[in-house]
Design an enzyme around this catalytic site. Structure first.
Site, PDB file in Angstrom:
ATOM      1  CG  ASP A 193      12.792  -0.957  -2.503  1.00 35.18           C
ATOM      2  OD1 ASP A 193      13.346  -1.151  -1.402  1.00 35.18           O
ATOM      3  OD2 ASP A 193      12.302   0.124  -2.848  1.00 35.18           O
ATOM      4  CG  ASP A 212       7.033  -4.319  -0.320  1.00 35.00           C
ATOM      5  OD1 ASP A 212       7.440  -3.615  -1.260  1.00 35.00           O
ATOM      6  OD2 ASP A 212       6.583  -5.468  -0.466  1.00 35.00           O
ATOM      7  CB  CYS A 213       7.158   0.146   4.449  1.00 28.81           C
ATOM      8  SG  CYS A 213       5.881  -1.109   4.430  1.00 28.81           S
ATOM      9  CB  SER A 226       9.474   4.044   7.686  1.00 26.84           C
ATOM     10  OG  SER A 226       8.999   3.091   6.779  1.00 26.84           O
ATOM     11  CG  ASN A 243       1.973  -0.320   8.025  1.00 27.22           C
ATOM     12  OD1 ASN A 243       1.324   0.734   8.087  1.00 27.22           O
ATOM     13  ND2 ASN A 243       1.654  -1.408   8.704  1.00 27.22           N
ATOM     14  CB  ALA A 264       0.373   3.836   8.340  1.00 27.31           C
ATOM     15  NE  ARG A 265       4.390   3.914   2.885  1.00 26.33           N
ATOM     16  CZ  ARG A 265       5.420   3.585   2.131  1.00 26.33           C
ATOM     17  NH1 ARG A 265       5.323   3.608   0.816  1.00 26.33           N
ATOM     18  NH2 ARG A 265       6.549   3.201   2.690  1.00 26.33           N
ATOM     19  CD  GLU A 269      16.384   1.163  -3.754  1.00 22.53           C
ATOM     20  OE1 GLU A 269      16.569   1.889  -2.764  1.00 22.53           O
ATOM     21  OE2 GLU A 269      16.043   1.590  -4.858  1.00 22.53           O
TER      22      GLU A 269
END
Lengths: 1107, 204
Positions: free
Chosen positions: A376, A378-379, A413, A415, A418-419, A474
Site C-alpha cells: 500500500d 503511503d498517503c 488526503s 500526509n 499533517a496527520r 494498493e
C-alpha cells in the site's frame, strides 16, 4: 434384576435430573430397599450399589471401545450429554471414543467435566443452575465438533449455552433458527474441509468445496473491504472531498473466465508484452502508455494535453453547462473507480493467470504456508503530488480541491506530518487550517496519479505473477508459488524499487492470508513493512480493535460495542452460532472467521461488478425542468461511457434522487446536498443496452415518475444493474437488432398501403393484423433465440396470405395492390380470387393451405413416416402417433400439443387421409376453409369425412369408427368405448341417435339442438322439460344403461381434473331424475361409485350431491 | 420496453390471479359474516360488485398472504389455496378451496381481459352461494392456507423462511365437496369448491 434394569433404562432415556435427585435425597434409599426386597435374587443391596456397578461396567465398555488415537484432543475431558442434541449423544460418544475423551452415561459431579446440551427447558435450566453450581460448563455440542475439526481442544467459553449466560428463556427466534440446521452442518463441513488436506493429500474435490464455502464469505467482504481500503487515506468516505458518495463499485471490473490455455501463466514475456501492447492500442491517446514487463526502464509518454480542471467559477449545475463532465473530471473517487477498468485493460493476463497450473492453490492457502504481501502506498494522493517537492517532505501537506482557507472543501488526503496535527481526511479546509495554519494544500493531479499507479503496478507485476489490484495504490501479491525464499526480502525490494521509480514510499504487510496481510500493513505504516507469522496471528489479533477488520463499519461496531466487544479477542469469545443469530448468517460467519484471522479469499479473485452508474450530489441546483433535463442527458452520457469502458450492458436502470428535506437548512458545506430524502425508482427492460439515447429516454421516464419539484433536488444518480457482458450478449443483440430493423421495414411496407387506405375500417383491419403478426413473431423469437438465423429471415417476410384480410386488399388502390402482389410473388391475385369463390381454383387454395401455419385452430396430423424421416420424434410422440392411427380419430388431448410443434417445420403437408383429420377441429373451422380441406383430401375418403362432420347415416358411422374393436365392452352396440366423447359431435351422440331407447335418442336430439354449449349439463337441463314423456317408457335394456354409464364415466374422466362444477351439476340433475325414472336411477347408481372414486382421487374427498 | 411485456404468460396470469384471489378471499370472508358487515365496503372490480375490507390489518393479512404466494404461483408450486374457517378448538368447519392448475409450458401471450372475464364469473357465483355454506358457530376464526405441490426449501428464498406450518387440525375422514365454480381455459384452470367435514353426511 429385570425390574431394576427396566427402571434404569427408562430413567436414562427420561429425565436425568430425577435420578440425580433420587441419589441426593434421602428417600432414595428406602425406595431401593423396597426394590431390593421385591427382587431377592438381585446381588445389589440398593440402587446406589447397583449404579456403581453399572457405571463401572459402562466405563469398562467404553475403555474397551476407545481407540488409542495419536491425537487425544479431549484428554481429560469427560462429557455428559443432557437431552436431545445435534449430533446425537451416540455420535458425541464416538467422538469421545476416538479422540481420547470420556463419556458419562450418568451425571456425576466428580467425573463429568463438561455438560453438553443444545437446549434446556426452563425448569431444567433452573435445576441445572442449582445443581451444577459447582461451575461445570454447560456447552453446546458444536464445541466438540469444532474441536475435532480444528484438531485441538478449543476453549469452551464461546460455546457456552446462551440460556445460561443470559439466564433467560429461549426466544422464539432460536427455534426458527435451529430449524434450518444447515448452519451447524455448514460449520461442520467447512471445518472438516479445513482439516482434510492435513490428513490426506489434497484432492481437487476438497479444494472445490472449500472454495464454495469461502465464496460466500468473499461476497460479503468484498464491497465493504473496498471501502475500508479507502479509509487509509480518507477516514470518512461519505463526507469526502467535494465529490461525495461516488461509489467505487460504480465502475466495474469484469472477471475474466479462467483461461483455457494452461500455458498462459508461464507465457514468455514477449507474448505478454505483445498482449499488453495490443491492449494499449485500444486506449485513448490521452492515457499514458507504458510497457509493463519488458525492460526495466519504463517508457512513459505523456500527451501534452492541457489539464482540464473546472474553472473555479463554475460550481453548480446552474452556471456550468458542462457540469457533469467537469464534476467527474475532478473527482478523486471517480479516478479511483475508472482507474480499475483501465488497469484491467493494461494487465489482462494477470487476472487470468491465477488459476493456471496451480491446482493446489486452495489447499496451500488453507494449510498455512502461503505467503501474501499487501502493498500500500503511503498517503498516495499527497505523496504523488509532492514527490517533486522534496522540501515539503516533512511539512504538513494535504490534497484538496480548494485552497480557500475559509472553504468548506474537504481534505481528501493528508500526509503524516499533517496527520500529526490532527488533520484527517474529510475535514473541511477551514478546520484543517485552524488546526495547522501553515498547512500546504495542493490540488489534485490526476495525470500524475495515473502515471505513478501505472509504475506501481508495473513493478508489482514484474515481481509476482499473481497480483490483485485493490485500488490504484494498493494491491495484494500471492508469492506462495513464486519460488521466493523470504517474502520479507521480496517485500523490501519491491518497496525499494517503488521508491526509486516513483519517488513515493510504500508499506507492506506480509502474512498467510489477505486479511492478516492487510492488518500487518496497518502496523507497518508509514514506510515500513511488517510480517505476521501464523504463530503470531492470535497474539496480534487479540488486542486489535474490531473496526480494523474489513467489513466492520460504524454500524456494526456500534452493535458490537453494545455487546461489550471492542477487540478481536473479545469477539473471539462469542460462538459462531450466536454471532450468526445476532448479525445474520454471512456477517456472523465473517466476524467469526475474521476474529480468528481466517480468510479464505484468494489473491486474484476479482469481484464481478454488479452495477455501474454515476451519482452527483454536489452542486446540484436546478432552476427549471430544462436545467434538469439537460443535466440528466449529461449524466446519461457519462453512465453510457462508463458502461462502454467496462464492456457491459445493463437491463435495470434506477434513478436515485436526493430531495431536500422540508425543514432542512442550506447545507453547511457549500453547494453540498445537506439533509436529504433519498428517493429511487427503477425500471427493467428486456434487452441490455449501453445506448445513450435509450438511457436518456429511460432516465426521463423515470424522472417523470417522481413528480418532484426540480428546485428541491440536491443530487441525482443513475445506476445500471443486471449487467451483461457485451461479448456474451452480442449474439442475441445482433438477432434482436436485425429483428427490429427488419420488423420495422416490413412495418413500413404495410404502413404504406395503410396511409393510402380509403376507408377507416380497412385501416383498422390491417393494423390489427400487423399487431398479431408482430406478437407472433416475438414469441417465436423467445422460443428459439439462439439459432435465430432463420427466424430473422422469416420475420422479414410479410405476413402469410391467410393473415390478410381479403376485404382490405380488395379495396386497396391498384398500384399498392400490385406492389403487394409482387411481394407475395403473385400469389395475392390467386388468393383474392379464391376469396370470391371458394371452390374455384384449387391451386390457390393449396397456397392458402400452405400458409396456414399460423392458424392455431388448424390441426393436421401428419403422416408418421415422413416425419420420422425428417426429424427425430421423441418416443412419446411416436407413440402418440401410433395411438392416433389406431384410434382413427385423434383424441383431442394429444393432438394439439403435437401439432404446435410440428406446424413449425412442416406446414406444407396436408393430412394424407381422413383418418388423420380431427373431426372436432374440422368442424370448428369456418365453412369455407372446411370445404377447402375436404376438397383437398383424397377422393376415396371424402365421403367419410363428410359423414363424420355432418349428420350421417348410422351404417356409415360405424365404418368410420373403425379401429380396434373391443368386444368385451360391447353390448349389442358395437361401439368403441374408448372415445365416446371424442370427436365433434362426440361419438355417443351418434350412438344414441340410433339407439332403441327413447331417452338416449332424446339426449342425442337435444345435443344437436344445443349447438352452443355442448356440455352434458346443458343437455340434461333441457331434458327436464320433456321428462314427463320420457318417464312413460318402461322397457329398459341393460345395454342402454351400460352405454349411458359409460358415457358418464368418460365424461367424468374428461372433466374431473378441470371442471368439477360441470360434473356436479350433471349429477345433481341425474339425482333428481333418478328419483323419478328407473332408468336414471340405474344409471346413477351405476356411475356414482365411480364418480366418488374419481373425486377422491383428484380432490381427496367425496362430492356431496344435494338434489 | 414496458415491464409487462417482459413477463411470461405465467407471470402475467399469476399477477391477475393473485389480485383476483385477494378479492375473492375478501368476498368469502364477507360471505361468512365472520366480521360485521360494516367492516367491508362495496367496490367494483372487473365490473362486478365486490367487497373490500376496511380494516387495514385484515386487508393487509389477505394481501400479504396472497402476494407472498405470487412467486410460487408463478412456478406452479401452489396446488390449492384454502380459506379455512375453524372453531375455537382449531377444528375446521368449512373450507373454501381454490384449486389452481397452470400450464407452465404454455408459451403464447395471454390477454388479461380474457382472464378477467373468466374470473368475473367466480365473483358473481360466490356472491350467491351462501346457501351452499354452513352457518358458523360464534367465536370462529379463519386462516388462509396454501397447499404446495412440494414444500419450498427453506433458505432458497427469504419468503420461504417466513412460512409457518398450520396449526389447524385435519379432518379424520375425507371431506364432502361442493363445487362452486370451475373455470378452465388455457393455460389457467381454476376451481372453487367447498369442503365440509364428513360427519354432516348423516344429516343429509
Amino acid at each position: 434384576m429385570s425390574l431394576n434394569s427396566k427402571r434404569s433404562s427408562s430413567n436414562r432415556s427420561n429425565d436425568n435430573n430425577k435420578r440425580k435427585k433420587q441419589k441426593i435425597t434421602a428417600n432414595q434409599k428406602t425406595l431401593g430397599v423396597v426394590w431390593g426386597s421385591n427382587s431377592p435374587k438381585s446381588p445389589f443391596s440398593d440402587v446406589g450399589s447397583y449404579m456403581t456397578e453399572k457405571n463401572r461396567k459402562l466405563h469398562n465398555q467404553f475403555n474397551a471401545e476407545a481407540t488409542s488415537h495419536n491425537n487425544p484432543i479431549f484428554a481429560g475431558v469427560s462429557i455428559f450429554v443432557d437431552g436431545f442434541t445435534v449430533p446425537s449423544s451416540q455420535e458425541l460418544r464416538s467422538y469421545m471414543l476416538n479422540y481420547g475423551g470420556r463419556f458419562e452415561n450418568y451425571f456425576s459431579r466428580h467425573r463429568v467435566t463438561h455438560i453438553i446440551c443444545t437446549n434446556l427447558p426452563h425448569s431444567k435450566l433452573k435445576n441445572h443452575l442449582r445443581a451444577f453450581s459447582a461451575g461445570l460448563p454447560v456447552v453446546k455440542p458444536t464445541w466438540i465438533l469444532d474441536s475435532v475439526a480444528s484438531n485441538r481442544l478449543l476453549t469452551w467459553a464461546p460455546y457456552q449455552l446462551e440460556q445460561l449466560s443470559n439466564n433467560q428463556q429461549p426466544k422464539l427466534s432460536t427455534f426458527f433458527l435451529s430449524r434450518n440446521s444447515k448452519s451447524s452442518e455448514d460449520t461442520f463441513t467447512n471445518a472438516l474441509c479445513q482439516v482434510e488436506p492435513v490428513i490426506h493429500d489434497s484432492s481437487a474435490s476438497v479444494g472445490k468445496s472449500e472454495d464454495g464455502h469461502s465464496s460466500g464469505v468473499e461476497k460479503v467482504v468484498e464491497p465493504s473491504s473496498q471501502i475500508s481500503m479507502e479509509a487509509d487515506d480518507t477516514v470518512s468516505e461519505n463526507t469526502d472531498a467535494i465529490m461525495t458518495d461516488e461509489q467505487l463499485t460504480s465502475v466495474g471490473v469484469k472477471c475474466d473466465e479462467e483461461d483455457p490455455a494452461g500455458g498462459r501463466n508461464d507465457a514468455s514475456k514477449d507474448e505478454r508484452n505483445f498482449q499488453s501492447e495490443l491492449e494499449t492500442n485500444y486506449q485513448k491517446p490521452s492515457t499514458s502508455v507504458s510497457s509493463p514487463c519488458s525492460d526495466d526502464q519504463n517508457v512513459i509518454e505523456f500527451p501534452s494535453s492541457v489539464s482540464t480542471r473546472p474553472s473555479k467559477q463554475c460550481h453548480s449545475t446552474l452556471s456550468d453547462p458542462n457540469f457533469v463532465e467537469n464534476y467527474f473530471k475532478s473527482s478523486r473517487l471517480h479516478f479511483i473507480g475508472t482507474w480499475r477498468s483501465r488497469y484491467r485493460k493494461r494487465f489482462p493476463i494477470s487476472s487470468t493467470g491465477v488459476d493456471n497450473g496451480i491446482s493446489n492453490i486452495n489447499t496451500s492457502s488453507v494449510s498455512g504456508n502461503s505467503a501474501i504481501i499487501h502493498v500500500d502506498m503511503d498517503c498516495f494522493f499527497v505523496s504523488v503530488v509532492i514527490r517533486n517537492h522534496p522540501e515539503l517532505l516533512d511539512k504538513p501537506v494535504a490534497v484538496c480541491h480548494s485552497n480557500n482557507s475559509k472553504g468548506t472543501a474537504e481534505v481528501s488526503s493528508a500526509n503524516y506530518p499533517a496527520r500529526s496535527y490532527g488533520i484527517r481526511a474529510g475535514m473541511f479546509v477551514r478546520d484543517a487550517k485552524a488546526l495547522c495554519p501553515h498547512l500546504v494544500i495542493f490540488p489534485y493531479n490526476f495525470e500524475a496519479y495515473e502515471e505513478v499507479a501505472d509504475q506501481f503496478y508495473s513493478i508489482l507485476h514484474r515481481h509476482c505473477n499473481k497480483v490483485q489490484a485493490v485500488s490504484c495504490d494498493e494491491a495484494f501479491l500471492d508469492v506462495t508459488h513464486s519460488n521466493v525464499e523470504d517474502p520479507e526480502l521480496l517485500a523490501s525490494s519491491i518497496r525499494k524499487e517503488i521508491y526509486e521509480t516513483t519517488g513515493c514510499t510504500a508499506s507492506a504487510g506480509i502474512a498467510g492470508n489477505m486479511l492478516i496481510a492487510r492488518i500487518a500493513t496497518r502496523t507497518a505504516k508509514p514506510n515500513g513493512q511488517y510480517h505476521i507469522s501464523p504463530e503470531r496471528v492470535q497474539n496480534h489479533l487479540s488486542q486489535l480493535p474490531i473496526n480494523a477488520l474489513p467489513g466492520v463499519g460504524h454500524v456494526l461496531q456500534e452493535k458490537l460495542k453494545k455487546q461489550n466487544v471492542q477487540t478481536c479477542g473479545q469477539l473471539m469469545m462469542i460462538s459462531k452460532v450466536s454471532l450468526q443469530n445476532d448479525y445474520g448468517m454471512k456477517t456472523g460467519e465473517m466476524l467469526w472467521n475474521y476474529s480468528r484471522g481466517i480468510d479464505n479469499r484468494l489473491v486474484g479473485d476479482f469481484q464481478e461488478c454488479k452495477s455501474i452508474g454515476a451519482d452527483v450530489n454536489w452542486g446540484v441546483r436546478f432552476k427549471d425542468m430544462k436545467d434538469c433535463e439537460n443535466f440528466l442527458t449529461k449524466l446519461c452520457k457519462e453512465v453510457s461511457l462508463r458502461l462502454r469502458s467496462c464492456g457491459m450492458q445493463g437491463r435495470t436502470f434506477s434513478l436515485k434522487i436526493k430531495k431536500r428535506r422540508k425543514d432542512a437548512d442550506e447545507p453547511a458545506k457549500f453547494m453540498g446536498c445537506g439533509d436529504c430524502e433519498n428517493l429511487s425508482h427503477s425500471v427493467t427492460i428486456p434487452v441490455g443496452t449501453d445506448n445513450v439515447e435509450v438511457l436518456q429516454r429511460i432516465a426521463k421516464q423515470l424522472f417523470g415518475s417522481f413528480y418532484i419539484d426540480v428546485k428541491e433536488i440536491r443530487g441525482i444518480g443513475l445506476h445500471v444493474s443486471r449487467l451483461e457482458n457485451i461479448e456474451t450478449s452480442k449474439q442475441e443483440k445482433f438477432n434482436l437488432k436485425s429483428w427490429v430493423t427488419s420488423g420495422s421495414a416490413s412495418m413500413d411496407k404495410q404502413k404504406h398501403p395503410m396511409s393510402n387506405g380509403h376507408d377507416k375500417q380497412n385501416m383498422d383491419g390491417t393494423s390489427v393484423h400487423e399487431c398479431r403478426d408482430l406478437r407472433g413473431s416475438s414469441v417465436q423469437m423467445d422460443n428459439n433465440i439462439q439459432n435465430n438465423q432463420s427466424s430473422a429471415d422469416r420475420i422479414s417476410t410479410p405476413p402469410p396470405l391467410c393473415h390478410l384480410d381479403v376485404e382490405v386488399i380488395r379495396n386497396l388502390p391498384t398500384e399498392v395492390f400490385s406492389e403487394l402482389n409482387e411481394i407475395y410473388g403473385g400469389k395475392l391475385v390467386a388468393y383474392i380470387t379464391k376469396g370470391k369463390s371458394i371452390s374455384e381454383s384449387s391451386s390457390s387454395l393449396q397456397n392458402s393451405l400452405l400458409e396456414k401455419e399460423a392458424i392455431n385452430k388448424e390441426e393436421e396430423l401428419l403422416d408418421v413416416e415422413p416425419i420420422l424421416q425428417k426429424r427425430k420424434l421423441s418416443e412419446i410422440e411416436a407413440m402418440q402417433h401410433e395411438a392416433v392411427e389406431g384410434g382413427a380419430v385423434s383424441d383431442s388431448g394429444s393432438g394439439p400439443s403435437f401439432n404446435v410443434k410440428s406446424s413449425f417445420e412442416k406446414d406444407d403437408l396436408l393430412p394424407s387421409s381422413l383418418s388423420q383429420v380431427d373431426g372436432s377441429v374440422l368442424r370448428e373451422l369456418p365453412e369455407d376453409l372446411k370445404a377447402v380441406i375436404v376438397l383437398q383430401l383424397p377422393a376415396h375418403r371424402r365421403q367419410e369425412i363428410c359423414s363424420n362432420v355432418a349428420v350421417v347415416p348410422p351404417s356409415e358411422n360405424n365404418q368410420v369408427s373403425l379401429g380396434v374393436k373391443n368386444s368385451e365392452n360391447l353390448g349389442s352396440n358395437h361401439v368403441l368405448n374408448e372415445c365416446l366423447w371424442a370427436g365433434n359431435p362426440p361419438k355417443w351422440v351418434e350412438e344414441f341417435k340410433i339407439s332403441s331407447c327413447l331417452i338416449l335418442k332424446k339426449l342425442s336430439e337435444i345435443y344437436y339442438r344445443s349447438e352452443l354449449t355442448r356440455t352434458l349439463s346443458s343437455v340434461l337441463h333441457q331434458i327436464i322439460s320433456e321428462f314427463h314423456q320420457l318417464n312413460e317408457v318402461h322397457q329398459i335394456s341393460d345395454d342402454s344403461v351400460n352405454i349411458m354409464c359409460e358415457v358418464l364415466k368418460q365424461y367424468i374422466k374428461v372433466k374431473i381434473g378441470k371442471d368439477i362444477e360441470e360434473i356436479y351439476v350433471c349429477f345433481r340433475l341425474l339425482k333428481r331424475f333418478a328419483a323419478k325414472s328407473q332408468f336414471f336411477l340405474q344409471v346413477y347408481n351405476g356411475v356414482f361409485p365411480y364418480l366418488q372414486e374419481a373425486v377422491d382421487d383428484n380432490y381427496g374427498g367425496s362430492l356431496s350431491i344435494t338434489p | 420496453m414496458e415491464r409487462r411485456e417482459n413477463q411470461t404468460p405465467q407471470g402475467k396470469i399469476a399477477g391477475v390471479l393473485v389480485e383476483f384471489l385477494e378479492i375473492a378471499i375478501t368476498s368469502v370472508v364477507f360471505l361468512k359474516g365472520i366480521y360485521p358487515s360494516g367492516a367491508f365496503e362495496r367496490r367494483r372490480y372487473m365490473n362486478v360488485v365486490v367487497q373490500r375490507a376496511c380494516h387495514p390489518q385484515l386487508r393487509y393479512y389477505i394481501h400479504a398472504t396472497v402476494s407472498g404466494l405470487l412467486p410460487y404461483i408463478q412456478k406452479g408450486m401452489v396446488e390449492r389455496l384454502a380459506v379455512i374457517f375453524f372453531n375455537a378448538h382449531n377444528v375446521p368447519l368449512e373450507k373454501f378451496v381454490f384449486k389452481l392448475a397452470m400450464d407452465l409450458s404454455y408459451g403464447s401471450a395471454v390477454e388479461e381481459v380474457d382472464l378477467q372475464f373468466s374470473l368475473r364469473s367466480f365473483m358473481s357465483k360466490l356472491s350467491i352461494s351462501e346457501s351452499l355454506t354452513k352457518k358458523l358457530p360464534p367465536d370462529c376464526r379463519w386462516e388462509i392456507t396454501a397447499y404446495f405441490r412440494s414444500i419450498p426449501e427453506a433458505g432458497t428464498s427469504k419468503e420461504a423462511d417466513l412460512w409457518i406450518p398450520t396449526d389447524t387440525k385435519q379432518w379424520q375422514q375425507p371431506p364432502l365437496i361442493t363445487p362452486i365454480k370451475s373455470m378452465s381455459s388455457e393455460p389457467l384452470c381454476l376451481q372453487l369448491y367447498l369442503e365440509h367435514p364428513c360427519l354432516s353426511e348423516s344429516l343429509l
